[in-house]
Design a protein around this motif. Structure first.
Motif, PDB file in Angstrom:
ATOM      1  N   ALA A  76       0.829  -1.207   0.000  1.00 56.30           N
ATOM      2  CA  ALA A  76       0.000   0.000   0.000  1.00 56.30           C
ATOM      3  C   ALA A  76       0.863   1.257   0.000  1.00 56.30           C
ATOM      4  CB  ALA A  76      -0.928  -0.009   1.212  1.00 56.30           C
ATOM      5  N   CYS A  77       1.951   1.231   0.765  1.00 60.36           N
ATOM      6  CA  CYS A  77       2.860   2.378   0.806  1.00 60.36           C
ATOM      7  C   CYS A  77       3.471   2.623  -0.566  1.00 60.36           C
ATOM      8  CB  CYS A  77       3.936   2.130   1.849  1.00 60.36           C
ATOM      9  SG  CYS A  77       5.070   3.515   2.100  1.00 60.36           S
ATOM     10  N   LEU A  78       3.907   1.564  -1.229  1.00 61.65           N
ATOM     11  CA  LEU A  78       4.526   1.717  -2.535  1.00 61.65           C
ATOM     12  C   LEU A  78       3.522   2.195  -3.584  1.00 61.65           C
ATOM     13  CD1 LEU A  78       6.756  -1.489  -2.553  1.00 61.65           C
ATOM     14  CD2 LEU A  78       7.536   0.894  -2.444  1.00 61.65           C
ATOM     15  N   ARG A  79       2.266   1.762  -3.444  1.00 62.64           N
ATOM     16  CA  ARG A  79       1.266   2.137  -4.441  1.00 62.64           C
ATOM     17  C   ARG A  79       0.700   3.529  -4.201  1.00 62.64           C
ATOM     18  NH1 ARG A  79      -4.494  -0.921  -5.908  1.00 62.64           N
ATOM     19  NH2 ARG A  79      -4.951   0.383  -7.736  1.00 62.64           N
ATOM     20  N   TRP A  80       0.412   3.844  -2.943  1.00 54.92           N
ATOM     21  CA  TRP A  80      -0.313   5.070  -2.638  1.00 54.92           C
ATOM     22  C   TRP A  80       0.565   6.175  -2.050  1.00 54.92           C
ATOM     23  CZ3 TRP A  80      -5.102   5.439  -4.473  1.00 54.92           C
ATOM     24  CH2 TRP A  80      -5.823   4.264  -4.704  1.00 54.92           C
ATOM     25  N   GLY A  81       1.772   5.840  -1.622  1.00 54.80           N
ATOM     26  CA  GLY A  81       2.665   6.836  -1.040  1.00 54.80           C
ATOM     27  C   GLY A  81       2.759   6.696   0.467  1.00 54.80           C
ATOM     28  N   ALA A  82       3.727   7.420   1.038  1.00 55.23           N
ATOM     29  CA  ALA A  82       3.999   7.298   2.468  1.00 55.23           C
ATOM     30  C   ALA A  82       2.915   7.928   3.330  1.00 55.23           C
ATOM     31  CB  ALA A  82       5.350   7.925   2.800  1.00 55.23           C
ATOM     32  N   GLY A  83       2.225   8.916   2.819  1.00 60.41           N
ATOM     33  CA  GLY A  83       1.194   9.595   3.603  1.00 60.41           C
ATOM     34  C   GLY A  83      -0.063   9.803   2.791  1.00 60.41           C
ATOM     35  N   ALA A  84      -1.141  10.164   3.478  1.00 63.54           N
ATOM     36  CA  ALA A  84      -2.420  10.399   2.803  1.00 63.54           C
ATOM     37  C   ALA A  84      -2.456  11.747   2.092  1.00 63.54           C
ATOM     38  CB  ALA A  84      -3.574  10.305   3.805  1.00 63.54           C
ATOM     39  N   THR A  85      -1.537  12.632   2.426  1.00 64.93           N
ATOM     40  CA  THR A  85      -1.312  13.955   1.803  1.00 64.93           C
ATOM     41  C   THR A  85      -2.288  15.041   2.230  1.00 64.93           C
ATOM     42  OG1 THR A  85      -2.619  13.796  -0.262  1.00 64.93           O
ATOM     43  CG2 THR A  85      -0.413  12.779  -0.250  1.00 64.93           C
ATOM     44  N   GLY A  86      -3.360  14.699   2.890  1.00 66.77           N
ATOM     45  CA  GLY A  86      -4.317  15.724   3.302  1.00 66.77           C
ATOM     46  C   GLY A  86      -5.454  15.116   4.091  1.00 66.77           C
ATOM     47  N   SER A  87      -6.396  15.952   4.500  1.00 67.51           N
ATOM     48  CA  SER A  87      -7.558  15.449   5.220  1.00 67.51           C
ATOM     49  C   SER A  87      -8.394  14.584   4.282  1.00 67.51           C
ATOM     50  CB  SER A  87      -8.401  16.603   5.764  1.00 67.51           C
ATOM     51  OG  SER A  87      -9.180  17.173   4.735  1.00 67.51           O
ATOM     52  N   ARG A  88      -9.255  13.765   4.882  1.00 73.70           N
ATOM     53  CA  ARG A  88     -10.073  12.856   4.076  1.00 73.70           C
ATOM     54  C   ARG A  88     -10.995  13.617   3.139  1.00 73.70           C
ATOM     55  NH1 ARG A  88     -11.391   7.739   5.961  1.00 73.70           N
ATOM     56  NH2 ARG A  88     -12.420   7.590   3.932  1.00 73.70           N
ATOM     57  N   LEU A  89     -11.343  14.849   3.468  1.00 71.12           N
ATOM     58  CA  LEU A  89     -12.255  15.628   2.632  1.00 71.12           C
ATOM     59  C   LEU A  89     -11.528  16.410   1.540  1.00 71.12           C
ATOM     60  CD1 LEU A  89     -14.730  16.898   5.355  1.00 71.12           C
ATOM     61  CD2 LEU A  89     -15.186  15.228   3.547  1.00 71.12           C
ATOM     62  N   VAL A  90     -10.199  16.342   1.525  1.00 77.23           N
ATOM     63  CA  VAL A  90      -9.436  17.042   0.487  1.00 77.23           C
ATOM     64  C   VAL A  90      -8.789  16.001  -0.424  1.00 77.23           C
ATOM     65  CG1 VAL A  90      -7.666  18.790   0.033  1.00 77.23           C
ATOM     66  CG2 VAL A  90      -9.084  18.975   2.079  1.00 77.23           C
ATOM     67  N   THR A  91      -7.609  15.517  -0.061  1.00 81.61           N
ATOM     68  CA  THR A  91      -6.942  14.508  -0.886  1.00 81.61           C
ATOM     69  C   THR A  91      -6.665  13.220  -0.121  1.00 81.61           C
ATOM     70  OG1 THR A  91      -4.788  15.432  -0.275  1.00 81.61           O
ATOM     71  CG2 THR A  91      -5.806  16.253  -2.319  1.00 81.61           C
ATOM     72  N   GLY A  92      -7.081  13.153   1.154  1.00 79.88           N
ATOM     73  CA  GLY A  92      -6.695  12.045   2.016  1.00 79.88           C
ATOM     74  C   GLY A  92      -7.540  10.799   1.910  1.00 79.88           C
ATOM     75  N   SER A  93      -8.603  10.810   1.117  1.00 75.00           N
ATOM     76  CA  SER A  93      -9.396   9.596   0.909  1.00 75.00           C
ATOM     77  C   SER A  93      -8.926   8.900  -0.360  1.00 75.00           C
ATOM     78  CB  SER A  93     -10.886   9.935   0.784  1.00 75.00           C
ATOM     79  OG  SER A  93     -11.482  10.125   2.032  1.00 75.00           O
ATOM     80  N   THR A  94      -8.604   7.633  -0.234  1.00 75.84           N
ATOM     81  CA  THR A  94      -8.217   6.835  -1.393  1.00 75.84           C
ATOM     82  C   THR A  94      -9.197   5.684  -1.557  1.00 75.84           C
ATOM     83  OG1 THR A  94      -6.843   5.273  -0.165  1.00 75.84           O
ATOM     84  CG2 THR A  94      -5.790   7.347  -0.854  1.00 75.84           C
ATOM     85  N   ALA A  95      -9.080   5.012  -2.685  1.00 73.25           N
ATOM     86  CA  ALA A  95      -9.906   3.820  -2.891  1.00 73.25           C
ATOM     87  C   ALA A  95      -9.601   2.765  -1.833  1.00 73.25           C
ATOM     88  CB  ALA A  95      -9.652   3.261  -4.293  1.00 73.25           C
ATOM     89  N   LEU A  96      -8.362   2.779  -1.329  1.00 77.97           N
ATOM     90  CA  LEU A  96      -7.980   1.836  -0.277  1.00 77.97           C
ATOM     91  C   LEU A  96      -8.752   2.101   1.012  1.00 77.97           C
ATOM     92  CD1 LEU A  96      -6.058  -0.441   0.637  1.00 77.97           C
ATOM     93  CD2 LEU A  96      -4.412   1.337   1.248  1.00 77.97           C
ATOM     94  N   HIS A  97      -8.906   3.378   1.386  1.00 80.29           N
ATOM     95  CA  HIS A  97      -9.688   3.713   2.585  1.00 80.29           C
ATOM     96  C   HIS A  97     -11.134   3.239   2.434  1.00 80.29           C
ATOM     97  CE1 HIS A  97      -6.287   6.525   3.031  1.00 80.29           C
ATOM     98  NE2 HIS A  97      -6.545   6.472   4.320  1.00 80.29           N
ATOM     99  N   ALA A  98     -11.714   3.487   1.259  1.00 82.47           N
ATOM    100  CA  ALA A  98     -13.103   3.080   1.026  1.00 82.47           C
ATOM    101  C   ALA A  98     -13.245   1.565   1.075  1.00 82.47           C
ATOM    102  CB  ALA A  98     -13.573   3.616  -0.324  1.00 82.47           C
ATOM    103  N   GLU A  99     -12.260   0.858   0.541  1.00 77.74           N
ATOM    104  CA  GLU A  99     -12.280  -0.605   0.565  1.00 77.74           C
ATOM    105  C   GLU A  99     -12.210  -1.119   1.999  1.00 77.74           C
ATOM    106  OE1 GLU A  99      -9.936  -4.207  -1.824  1.00 77.74           O
ATOM    107  OE2 GLU A  99      -9.141  -2.161  -1.831  1.00 77.74           O
ATOM    108  N   LEU A 100     -11.340  -0.521   2.801  1.00 81.65           N
ATOM    109  CA  LEU A 100     -11.209  -0.916   4.203  1.00 81.65           C
ATOM    110  C   LEU A 100     -12.507  -0.670   4.954  1.00 81.65           C
ATOM    111  CD1 LEU A 100      -9.547  -1.812   6.668  1.00 81.65           C
ATOM    112  CD2 LEU A 100      -8.702   0.543   6.844  1.00 81.65           C
ATOM    113  N   GLU A 101     -13.112   0.494   4.753  1.00 76.32           N
ATOM    114  CA  GLU A 101     -14.361   0.817   5.453  1.00 76.32           C
ATOM    115  C   GLU A 101     -15.472  -0.157   5.085  1.00 76.32           C
ATOM    116  OE1 GLU A 101     -13.523   5.612   5.964  1.00 76.32           O
ATOM    117  OE2 GLU A 101     -14.486   4.850   4.145  1.00 76.32           O
ATOM    118  N   ALA A 102     -15.589  -0.478   3.796  1.00 66.89           N
ATOM    119  CA  ALA A 102     -16.648  -1.394   3.365  1.00 66.89           C
ATOM    120  C   ALA A 102     -16.452  -2.787   3.957  1.00 66.89           C
ATOM    121  CB  ALA A 102     -16.665  -1.471   1.833  1.00 66.89           C
ATOM    122  N   GLU A 103     -15.212  -3.255   4.012  1.00 69.20           N
ATOM    123  CA  GLU A 103     -14.969  -4.606   4.523  1.00 69.20           C
ATOM    124  C   GLU A 103     -15.116  -4.685   6.035  1.00 69.20           C
ATOM    125  OE1 GLU A 103     -12.003  -7.119   2.983  1.00 69.20           O
ATOM    126  OE2 GLU A 103     -11.991  -6.190   0.990  1.00 69.20           O
TER     127      GLU A 103
END
Length: 409
Positions: A76-103
């Motif tokens: 995940a780090c290699l694919r998405w980067g070391a940090g989320a880069t921002g708050s979840r409402l700006v740039t910090g939400s990724t498809a990975l976060h959504a996948e984790l929440e759904a599961e």
């Protein structure tokens, strides 16, 4: 310019001594008080190749170093980067976060989930966003500091009730219901009962069915911090709310951490979809905080998928906890019966607890040491955490160390 050379007697960096004439001079007196009471805390950085047997951490399922979990985090780090880069409402939400929440929502039986940067942030988010100045918060006296801080920040009226006492909760809710009968209200639930599912000091479980019944009698919401039940209790580790038949109920919200049984980092709020959508718009620790790092989200998702394939891990962790209790009490130590994976052993004083933990450490065993003010009842303890990856020989060896090093007299 002041020197920071540790060999320089005039060096100030890291000395731990405040200028008595400066604005932080009062700290020296606080430090003196803590030292005399045996309550001073210190950081002890551990190496990566730590040789101690760890009964102090919360890695209940033995996943924090599991190759599958660490690889998921690295990928995940290699694919998405070391940090989320921002708050979840700006740039910090990724498809990975959504996948984790759904599961996680699917696994636990709740309608929706929201992932935050820590379990502490999740509790602050849930408590503060679901209440208002007119709300009554009914809080168990043994709740975790994050729930306590959420109550303090919420602007709601908080009534602290005796530990694990549903009748006291019912009385508090009934008194509020009578006051509300002729009053107009706006903003936040009328009453919210907040409780840990498994209390972090003694490892005892909250009477969740009785608390839910009290809430429903008076139309209150139930908010449960499942930090120590998530991944361990319920079928396949689905959590204490699932075990109590309360997961997915329209009047129940749960929080949990991804840093204990799941061996990663982060927090989650679980509940009705409408509640989760409200938190996205109203919870300050969600709106204004940088999103959970992708590596942590990836590791947590890897841990969840592994647990689904190996649900026996949860059963083994509970078996180890019960074994600790059985063997410690057989040695005539005052150990608490565990409802999950935490076992505490009482010490006669804060100083004795510190010395006991140090002797365990010298013998190759890391144990937790809980003292006031961290413990609400003022009783000092060693705190042990069971792990599913401990062998029977390791359990017996750990008990031997604890018994041999116990305070005498």
């Amino acid at each position: 310019m002041k020197s920071t050379d540790p060999a320089d007697p005039h060096a100030s960096a890291g000395s731990g001594t405040a200028d008595p004439s400066g604005p932080f001079g009062w700290i020296a007196e606080q430090d003196r008080i803590r030292r005399e009471a045996g309550l001073r805390r210190e950081l002890r950085p551990r190496p990566a190749d730590w040789e101690l047997l760890d009964l102090a951490g919360n890695d209940y399922l033995g996943l924090t170093r599991h190759p599958e979990v660490t690889q998921a985090g690295a990928d995940a780090c290699l694919r998405w980067g070391a940090g989320a880069t921002g708050s979840r409402l700006v740039t910090g939400s990724t498809a990975l976060h959504a996948e984790l929440e759904a599961e996680i929502a699917d696994f636990t039986g709740f309608e929706a989930a929201l992932v935050l940067a820590s379990g502490y942030a999740a509790n602050l988010a849930a408590v503060t966003a679901l209440t208002g100045p007119d709300t009554l918060l009914v809080s168990d006296a043994a709740n975790h500091a994050s729930l306590i801080d959420g109550c303090r920040l919420s602007r709601a009226t908080t009534e602290v009730v005796p530990h694990a006492d549903p009748e006291a909760v019912r009385k508090a809710l009934g008194a509020r219901a009578r006051r509300d009968a002729d009053a107009s209200r706006s903003g936040g639930a009328s009453s919210v009962v907040v409780s840990d599912s498994v209390f972090s000091v003694d490892g005892d479980a909250a009477p969740l069915p009785a608390l839910a019944a009290a809430c429903r009698e008076y139309g209150a919401a139930l908010l449960v911090d499942d930090a120590h039940g998530f991944g361990v209790l319920g079928e396949g580790g689905r959590g204490a709310l699932a075990a109590a038949g309360l997961a997915g109920a329209p009047d129940v919200v749960s929080t949990a951490t991804l840093s204990k049984a799941f061996g990663a980092q982060g927090g989650v709020v679980l509940g009705p979809a409408a509640v989760i959508e409200h938190l996205v718009n109203a919870a300050r620790t969600f709106i204004f905080d940088t999103g959970l790092a992708p590596a942590a989200a990836g590791a947590a998702l890897g841990a969840l998928r592994l647990l689904r394939r190996e649900p026996e891990r949860a059963d083994r962790a509970l078996h180890v906890a019960r074994a600790f209790h059985r063997m410690l009490t057989a040695a005539e130590l005052d150990a608490t019966a565990p409802d999950a994976c935490v076992v505490s052993v009482r010490a006669p004083s804060p100083e004795a607890a510190v010395e006991w933990a140090a002797r365990c450490r010298a013998a190759g065993l890391a144990v937790g040491c809980f003292r006031p003010p961290s413990v609400p009842d003022g009783v000092s303890r060693l705190r042990l955490t069971a792990r599913c990856d401990l062998t029977d020989a390791q359990v017996a060896g750990a008990v031997d160390v604890i018994v041999r090093t116990a305070p005498r007299g």
